[in-house]
Design an enzyme around this catalytic site. Sequence first.
Site, mmCIF file in Angstrom:
data_model
loop_
_atom_site.group_PDB
_atom_site.id
_atom_site.type_symbol
_atom_site.label_atom_id
_atom_site.label_comp_id
_atom_site.label_asym_id
_atom_site.label_seq_id
_atom_site.Cartn_x
_atom_site.Cartn_y
_atom_site.Cartn_z
ATOM 1 N NE ARG A 59 -3.815 2.020 2.549
ATOM 2 C CZ ARG A 59 -3.880 2.740 3.677
ATOM 3 N NH1 ARG A 59 -3.127 2.412 4.707
ATOM 4 N NH2 ARG A 59 -4.687 3.769 3.766
ATOM 5 C CG HIS A 63 -1.203 5.241 -0.466
ATOM 6 N ND1 HIS A 63 -1.908 5.805 0.577
ATOM 7 C CD2 HIS A 63 -2.024 4.305 -1.014
ATOM 8 C CE1 HIS A 63 -3.103 5.217 0.662
ATOM 9 N NE2 HIS A 63 -3.175 4.305 -0.289
ATOM 10 C CG ASN A 91 -0.581 8.534 2.731
ATOM 11 O OD1 ASN A 91 -1.139 7.599 2.166
ATOM 12 N ND2 ASN A 91 0.109 9.450 2.066
ATOM 13 C CG HIS A 188 -8.166 -3.461 -2.342
ATOM 14 N ND1 HIS A 188 -9.210 -2.747 -2.880
ATOM 15 C CD2 HIS A 188 -7.208 -2.540 -2.048
ATOM 16 C CE1 HIS A 188 -8.900 -1.466 -2.922
ATOM 17 N NE2 HIS A 188 -7.687 -1.313 -2.422
#
Length: 316
Positions: A59, A63, A91, A188
């Site tokens: 992740r 990001h 975040n 995910h």
Amino acid sequence: MAFTVALLCTLLVILISSLGNALSLNYYEQTCPDAESIITKVVKSEVMKDQTVPAALLRMHFHDCFIRGCDASVLLNSAGKNTAEKDGPPNVSLHAFYVVDNAKKEVEALCPGVVSCADILALAARDVVVLSGGPTWDVPKGRKDGRTSKASETVQLPAPTFNISQLHQSFSQRGLSTEDLVSLSGGHTLGFSHCSSFQNRIHNFNSTHDIDPSMHPSFAASLRSICPIKNKAKNAGTGMDPSSTTFDNTYYKLLLEGKSLFSSDQALLTASKTKDLVSEFSSSKAAFHKAFVKSMIKMSSITGGQEVRKDCRVVN
């Protein structure tokens, strides 16, 4: 396996050529040949201690790449009057920054000032996928670290409430395709979500329905038991899927059953092309893995940094 390797080689030639040879598979061959093995060793050690590390680093890499390119700007600490990306609303739940720090420390001891934090994060993201049972790939290297990190820019990240047109726009702005959108959403399959990311689907969904009607009733009921009252379950949540520490295609199977967590997940079923890809990946883990590798190489090749940081948390 031979087909996968051939596919990756072709993709890498296209990608690296389009970047003007900015990235290459053998970037550290002369300057720090043991960099990859050192990073993998550190990541493996940390994953053995904490099973939440894979989802966290995957992740984090996503990001990072979606703001200013894969430049490790997500690793920078806030300083003075500047609030950095890591402290932006999307975040604040990121963690495991220490894994990158530890890998950087070991690499710096061997090859000071050579290996960028951005490359360490890209390699670590690959390693955690492999350690979770997913596919492997050769990561192009040579990224530079950015000097700018602004929390205000994290609004550019695709939100869990996005609909299909918002998702398409977010990905296309970064040169990523519909297939990239669906395959990268498969990330995910790892990790945990807090209630805040899916509350909109299980409480006061709209003026007609309290619960999103596209959600399987028993699944919605289980989520409501975990997150009973809006805004009252700050740290509560659930695994992204029942096998949330294994990199598999369960995410897509559950999506077709109405058992996805986010509105942005469900949105993949609202357009024919994305729905067809969800169906394909749900029926073939091999097809998902192949597409995921292609999309990860493509996404991680979005560059934008200027230096090689000595410390991943501060600019030189």
